[in-house]
Design an enzyme around this catalytic site. Structure first.
Site, PDB file in Angstrom:
ATOM      1  N   LYS A  19       0.824  -1.212   0.000  1.00 33.57           N
ATOM      2  CA  LYS A  19       0.000   0.000   0.000  1.00 33.57           C
ATOM      3  C   LYS A  19       0.862   1.269   0.000  1.00 33.57           C
ATOM      4  O   LYS A  19       2.082   1.200   0.232  1.00 33.57           O
ATOM      5  CB  LYS A  19      -0.948  -0.044   1.205  1.00 33.57           C
ATOM      6  CG  LYS A  19      -1.981  -1.186   1.127  1.00 33.57           C
ATOM      7  CD  LYS A  19      -2.909  -1.174   2.346  1.00 33.57           C
ATOM      8  CE  LYS A  19      -3.940  -2.284   2.270  1.00 33.57           C
ATOM      9  NZ  LYS A  19      -4.854  -2.276   3.476  1.00 33.57           N
TER      10      LYS A  19
ATOM     11  N   TYR B  35     -12.396  -2.793  -3.386  1.00 33.75           N
ATOM     12  CA  TYR B  35     -12.953  -2.750  -2.033  1.00 33.75           C
ATOM     13  C   TYR B  35     -14.481  -2.713  -2.036  1.00 33.75           C
ATOM     14  O   TYR B  35     -15.090  -2.271  -1.064  1.00 33.75           O
ATOM     15  CB  TYR B  35     -12.391  -1.543  -1.277  1.00 33.75           C
ATOM     16  CG  TYR B  35     -10.978  -1.759  -0.750  1.00 33.75           C
ATOM     17  CD1 TYR B  35     -10.676  -2.844   0.075  1.00 33.75           C
ATOM     18  CD2 TYR B  35      -9.948  -0.875  -1.055  1.00 33.75           C
ATOM     19  CE1 TYR B  35      -9.389  -3.035   0.574  1.00 33.75           C
ATOM     20  CE2 TYR B  35      -8.654  -1.062  -0.552  1.00 33.75           C
ATOM     21  CZ  TYR B  35      -8.401  -2.148   0.264  1.00 33.75           C
ATOM     22  OH  TYR B  35      -7.125  -2.344   0.766  1.00 33.75           O
TER      23      TYR B  35
ATOM     24  N   PHE C 243     -15.899   3.684   6.751  1.00 32.12           N
ATOM     25  CA  PHE C 243     -14.518   4.021   6.403  1.00 32.12           C
ATOM     26  C   PHE C 243     -14.229   3.903   4.911  1.00 32.12           C
ATOM     27  O   PHE C 243     -13.089   4.105   4.484  1.00 32.12           O
ATOM     28  CB  PHE C 243     -13.542   3.136   7.200  1.00 32.12           C
ATOM     29  CG  PHE C 243     -13.736   1.652   7.018  1.00 32.12           C
ATOM     30  CD1 PHE C 243     -13.235   0.974   5.909  1.00 32.12           C
ATOM     31  CD2 PHE C 243     -14.440   0.908   7.973  1.00 32.12           C
ATOM     32  CE1 PHE C 243     -13.422  -0.384   5.738  1.00 32.12           C
ATOM     33  CE2 PHE C 243     -14.629  -0.467   7.813  1.00 32.12           C
ATOM     34  CZ  PHE C 243     -14.116  -1.109   6.694  1.00 32.12           C
TER      35      PHE C 243
ATOM     36  N   ARG D  80      -1.817 -14.379   4.406  1.00 29.52           N
ATOM     37  CA  ARG D  80      -2.561 -13.644   5.444  1.00 29.52           C
ATOM     38  C   ARG D  80      -1.817 -13.701   6.780  1.00 29.52           C
ATOM     39  O   ARG D  80      -1.788 -12.725   7.527  1.00 29.52           O
ATOM     40  CB  ARG D  80      -3.978 -14.218   5.611  1.00 29.52           C
ATOM     41  CG  ARG D  80      -4.857 -14.120   4.372  1.00 29.52           C
ATOM     42  CD  ARG D  80      -5.578 -12.813   4.216  1.00 29.52           C
ATOM     43  NE  ARG D  80      -6.525 -12.527   5.263  1.00 29.52           N
ATOM     44  CZ  ARG D  80      -7.264 -11.409   5.281  1.00 29.52           C
ATOM     45  NH1 ARG D  80      -7.139 -10.506   4.320  1.00 29.52           N
ATOM     46  NH2 ARG D  80      -8.122 -11.186   6.250  1.00 29.52           N
TER      47      ARG D  80
ATOM     48  N   THR E 268      -5.781  -7.482  10.654  1.00 27.63           N
ATOM     49  CA  THR E 268      -6.195  -6.212  10.050  1.00 27.63           C
ATOM     50  C   THR E 268      -5.836  -5.027  10.944  1.00 27.63           C
ATOM     51  O   THR E 268      -5.376  -3.994  10.456  1.00 27.63           O
ATOM     52  CB  THR E 268      -7.727  -6.231   9.800  1.00 27.63           C
ATOM     53  OG1 THR E 268      -8.038  -7.364   8.987  1.00 27.63           O
ATOM     54  CG2 THR E 268      -8.184  -4.959   9.121  1.00 27.63           C
TER      55      THR E 268
ATOM     56  N   ARG F 202       2.463  -6.458   9.623  1.00 26.15           N
ATOM     57  CA  ARG F 202       1.755  -5.411  10.378  1.00 26.15           C
ATOM     58  C   ARG F 202       2.230  -5.368  11.824  1.00 26.15           C
ATOM     59  O   ARG F 202       2.369  -4.282  12.414  1.00 26.15           O
ATOM     60  CB  ARG F 202       0.246  -5.653  10.297  1.00 26.15           C
ATOM     61  CG  ARG F 202      -0.334  -5.336   8.915  1.00 26.15           C
ATOM     62  CD  ARG F 202      -1.748  -5.862   8.779  1.00 26.15           C
ATOM     63  NE  ARG F 202      -2.394  -5.457   7.526  1.00 26.15           N
ATOM     64  CZ  ARG F 202      -3.511  -5.990   7.061  1.00 26.15           C
ATOM     65  NH1 ARG F 202      -4.116  -6.961   7.748  1.00 26.15           N
ATOM     66  NH2 ARG F 202      -4.039  -5.572   5.925  1.00 26.15           N
TER      67      ARG F 202
ATOM     68  N   ASN G 159      -2.191   0.178   7.341  1.00 28.31           N
ATOM     69  CA  ASN G 159      -1.760  -1.185   7.682  1.00 28.31           C
ATOM     70  C   ASN G 159      -0.920  -1.864   6.593  1.00 28.31           C
ATOM     71  O   ASN G 159      -0.755  -3.079   6.562  1.00 28.31           O
ATOM     72  CB  ASN G 159      -2.942  -2.045   8.163  1.00 28.31           C
ATOM     73  CG  ASN G 159      -3.970  -2.301   7.082  1.00 28.31           C
ATOM     74  OD1 ASN G 159      -3.772  -1.971   5.915  1.00 28.31           O
ATOM     75  ND2 ASN G 159      -5.084  -2.901   7.468  1.00 28.31           N
TER      76      ASN G 159
ATOM     77  N   HIS H 212      -2.088  -5.494   1.576  1.00 26.82           N
ATOM     78  CA  HIS H 212      -3.322  -6.251   1.346  1.00 26.82           C
ATOM     79  C   HIS H 212      -2.974  -7.657   0.888  1.00 26.82           C
ATOM     80  O   HIS H 212      -2.034  -7.847   0.119  1.00 26.82           O
ATOM     81  CB  HIS H 212      -4.161  -5.576   0.238  1.00 26.82           C
ATOM     82  CG  HIS H 212      -5.270  -6.458  -0.279  1.00 26.82           C
ATOM     83  ND1 HIS H 212      -6.489  -6.531   0.350  1.00 26.82           N
ATOM     84  CD2 HIS H 212      -5.324  -7.325  -1.327  1.00 26.82           C
ATOM     85  CE1 HIS H 212      -7.250  -7.415  -0.298  1.00 26.82           C
ATOM     86  NE2 HIS H 212      -6.563  -7.903  -1.321  1.00 26.82           N
TER      87      HIS H 212
ATOM     88  N   GLU I 237      -9.229 -11.127  -7.769  1.00 27.76           N
ATOM     89  CA  GLU I 237      -8.425  -9.919  -7.540  1.00 27.76           C
ATOM     90  C   GLU I 237      -7.196  -9.880  -8.456  1.00 27.76           C
ATOM     91  O   GLU I 237      -6.855  -8.817  -8.990  1.00 27.76           O
ATOM     92  CB  GLU I 237      -8.003  -9.841  -6.065  1.00 27.76           C
ATOM     93  CG  GLU I 237      -9.192  -9.560  -5.143  1.00 27.76           C
ATOM     94  CD  GLU I 237      -8.818  -9.498  -3.665  1.00 27.76           C
ATOM     95  OE1 GLU I 237      -7.627  -9.690  -3.319  1.00 27.76           O
ATOM     96  OE2 GLU I 237      -9.720  -9.250  -2.849  1.00 27.76           O
TER      97      GLU I 237
END
Ligand code: DAT
Ligand code: MG
Length: 152
Positions: free
Chosen positions: A9, A49, A57, A85, A91, A102, A112, A115, A126
């Site tokens: 990100k 998203y 948010f 993950r 998250t 993270r 964070n 993704h 995706e």
């Protein structure tokens, strides 16, 4: 083989963590089949998203992910979804395990860093949203593959 979309990100790219983050997926054993730097359009961000569209948010999330360049990566491997993950961490970064990306580098849910797709089905969708077929090398083999993937 499962497929997962990883997004490094904007905060991670800005903080110079791109290499560190790619390294962690590589050392886990996942195989990179696509990799590029992009500045995400609002249209693509909203599609990515879409499941969060009604959440309070959502606007801030789209603003954040489109605010600066990101590195998108398609990874392949056995158990790629769950493994990626776990490497990413929870998250909410203050709850993420130490040793996860993270848990080691982030404090807030809105910053964070990374993704990763959350299901086998979403991984395929995706990756297809971010990469054309001719941008992927799904068939290439690493010489180390037999030392990471047990033949069945
Ligand atoms: P993840 O990125 O771990 O898959 P998610 O799919 O539930 O998490 O949410 C997508 C992103 O939306 C997440 O990385 C950060 C943001 N987000 C989720 N829950 C949030 C919340 N309660 N407040 C602010 N941002 C949130
Ligand atoms: Mg998610």
């Amino acid at each position: 083989m499962e497929r997962t979309l990883i997004i490094v990100k904007p905060d991670a790219v800005q903080r110079g963590l791109t290499g560190e983050i790619i390294k962690r997926f590589e050392q886990r054993g996942l195989r990179i089949i696509g990799l590029k730097l992009i500045h995400m359009s609002r249209e693509l961000a909203e599609k990515h998203y879409d499941v969060h569209r009604e959440r309070p948010f959502f606007g801030a999330l789209v603003d954040y992910i489109t605010s600066a360049p990101v590195v998108v990566m398609a990874l392949e491997g056995t158990n790629a979804i769950a493994a990626a993950r776990q490497t990413i961490g929870s998250t909410r970064p203050h709850e993420a395990a130490a040793g996860s990306i993270r848990g080691d580098f982030a404090l807030e849910v809105g910053r964070n860093l990374v993704h990763g797709s959350d299901s086998v089905e979403n991984g395929l969708v995706e990756v297809a949203n971010f990469f054309r077929d001719d941008e992927l090398l799904p068939a290439w083999q690493r010489n180390t593959d037999p030392w990471i993937f047990e033949a069945r």
